[in-house]
Design an enzyme around this catalytic site. Structure first.
Site, PDB file in Angstrom:
ATOM      1  N   GLU A 182      54.774  43.653 -36.736  1.00 55.36           N
ATOM      2  CA  GLU A 182      54.893  43.770 -38.198  1.00 55.36           C
ATOM      3  C   GLU A 182      56.270  43.283 -38.653  1.00 55.36           C
ATOM      4  OE1 GLU A 182      53.699  47.864 -38.401  1.00 55.36           O
ATOM      5  OE2 GLU A 182      51.636  47.267 -37.978  1.00 55.36           O
TER       6      GLU A 182
ATOM      7  N   HIS B   1      58.466  44.726 -32.975  1.00 56.43           N
ATOM      8  CA  HIS B   1      57.086  45.012 -33.387  1.00 56.43           C
ATOM      9  C   HIS B   1      56.549  43.823 -34.190  1.00 56.43           C
ATOM     10  CE1 HIS B   1      53.598  46.869 -35.211  1.00 56.43           C
ATOM     11  NE2 HIS B   1      53.691  47.804 -34.279  1.00 56.43           N
TER      12      HIS B   1
HETATM   13  P1  13P Z   1      47.257  51.041 -34.639  1.00 52.54           P
HETATM   14  O1  13P Z   1      47.112  52.088 -33.563  1.00 52.54           O
HETATM   15  O2  13P Z   1      47.165  51.612 -36.027  1.00 52.54           O
HETATM   16  O3  13P Z   1      46.333  49.884 -34.413  1.00 52.54           O
HETATM   17  O4  13P Z   1      48.759  50.474 -34.534  1.00 52.54           O
HETATM   18  C1  13P Z   1      49.227  50.033 -33.312  1.00 52.54           C
HETATM   19  C2  13P Z   1      50.679  49.769 -33.426  1.00 52.54           C
HETATM   20  O5  13P Z   1      51.096  48.838 -34.078  1.00 52.54           O
HETATM   21  C3  13P Z   1      51.601  50.690 -32.729  1.00 52.54           C
HETATM   22  O6  13P Z   1      52.897  50.199 -32.718  1.00 52.54           O
END
Ligand code: 13P
Length: 257
Positions: free
Chosen positions: A98, A96
Site C-alpha cells: 500500500e 508494504h
Molecule cells: P488483508 O488480510 O486485509 O488482505 O491484508 C493483508 C495485509 O496487507 C497485511 O499487511
C-alpha cells in the site's frame, strides 16, 4: 525450528479506545499461546495504548506500520526509530505494497528504512509481493528477487537473519482471494532460495517468512502447514480480536506437533 510469528496489521483503523478493548478481549481469548510470537501493529496514535495494555507480556509484542530513516530533524510528519523504541516497539512493517503504490516507496527507500531499523535494534517485517499483472506475465520470481535484493542491500548476515519477510501478493490483499497453499509455498520457497543467495543457506533457514493476503481463521492453518510458511501478516481479520485469536491458535496448534 522456526517459531511461528503472527502479526495484526491494523492499517488505518482503531482509535485508542478500540485498541484497548481489542487487547482486553484478545488476552481473554488467547489464553496461553506461548509457542507463537504475536505482534500487534497499530497506527502510530494507538501504539502507546497497546504497549500499556500489554504490560510485561513477553510473547505479544508491538509493531509499527512505518518509520523514517533519519534520526531527527526537519521531516514534517515522519517518525524515527528512537521514537518507536520509546513506546516499546520491537517490529516495524516496511515496504508494504500500500505504501509502495500509494506513496511511491521504492526499494531504495525501503532499504534505507530497513538499515535504520536494524541500527536502532528494531526488527523489520519486510513486505514483498507481485501484482496480478506481474503474476499473469510470469514475472513473480523476477519481482520478488528485485524487491529482496534491493531492500536488503548492504545488510550483514546477522541483520538479514533478524529480518522477518512477509510475502504479500498484491492481488490477495483485501480482496478475499487468498493464494492457494501451493502458490504461497512456491513463492516462499523461492524467497528462501533467494535469501540463501543473498546471505547463506544456514541464515536463510532461520529467517521467518510470513504469508499475508486475505488470511482468515478458516484458511490460516492450511497455509501455515506449508514447510516455508512461518506465520501470517493479517489485515482485515486482525481487526476482530476473536478471529485474530483463532488464527494465532491455529499457529499454536501446529507448533505443538
Ligand atoms: P488483508 O488480510 O486485509 O488482505 O491484508 C493483508 C495485509 O496487507 C497485511 O499487511
Amino acid at each position: 525450528m522456526r517459531k511461528k510469528i503472527v502479526a495484526a496489521n491494523w492499517k488505518m483503523n482503531m482509535t485508542q479506545a478500540e485498541a484497548a478493548s481489542f487487547v482486553d478481549t484478545l488476552l481473554r481469548e488467547l489464553g496461553d499461546a506461548n509457542d507463537v510470537e504475536v505482534v500487534i501493529v497499530p497506527p502510530f496514535t494507538a501504539i502507546a495504548k497497546v504497549s500499556e495494555a500489554l504490560g510485561a507480556l513477553e510473547n505479544i509484542k508491538v509493531g509499527a506500520q512505518n518509520m523514517y530513516w533519519e534520526k531527527s530533524g526537519a521531516f514534517t510528519g515522519e517518525i524515527s526509530a528512537a521514537m518507536l523504541r520509546e513506546l516499546f516497539v520491537r517490529y516495524v512493517v516496511l515496504g508494504h505494497s500500500e505504501r509502495r503504490m500509494l506513496l511511491g516507496e521504492t526499494d531504495e527507500i525501503v532499504n534505507r528504512k530497513v538499515r535504520a531499523a536494524h541500527e536502532a535494534s528494531l526488527h523489520p517485517i519486510l513486505c514483498v509481493g507481485e501484482t496480478l499483472e506481474q503474476r499473469e506475465n510470469g514475472r513473480v520470481e523476477e519481482v520478488l528477487s528485485t524487491q529482496l535484493r534491493g531492500s536488503l542491500a548492504g545488510l550483514g548476515v546477522k541483520e538479514i537473519q533478524e529480518t522477518v519477510v512477509a510475502y504479500e501478493p498484491v492481488w490477495a490483499i483485501g480482496t478475499g482471494k487468498t493464494a492457494s497453499a501451493e502458490q504461497a509455498q512456491e513463492a516462499h520457497a523461492f524467497i528462501r532460495r533467494t535469501l540463501a543467495e543473498i546471505a547463506d543457506e544456514g541464515t536463510s533457514n532461520k529467517i521467518r517468512i510470513q504469508y499475508g493476503g486475505s488470511v482468515k481463521p478458516d484458511n490460516a492453518r492450511t497455509l501455515m502447514t506449508q514447510p516455508d510458511i512461518d506465520g501470517a501478516l493479517v489485515g482485515g481479520a486482525s481487526l476482530d480480536p476473536r478471529s485474530f485469536a483463532q488464527i494465532v491458535q491455529g499457529a499454536a496448534a501446529l507448533a505443538e506437533k
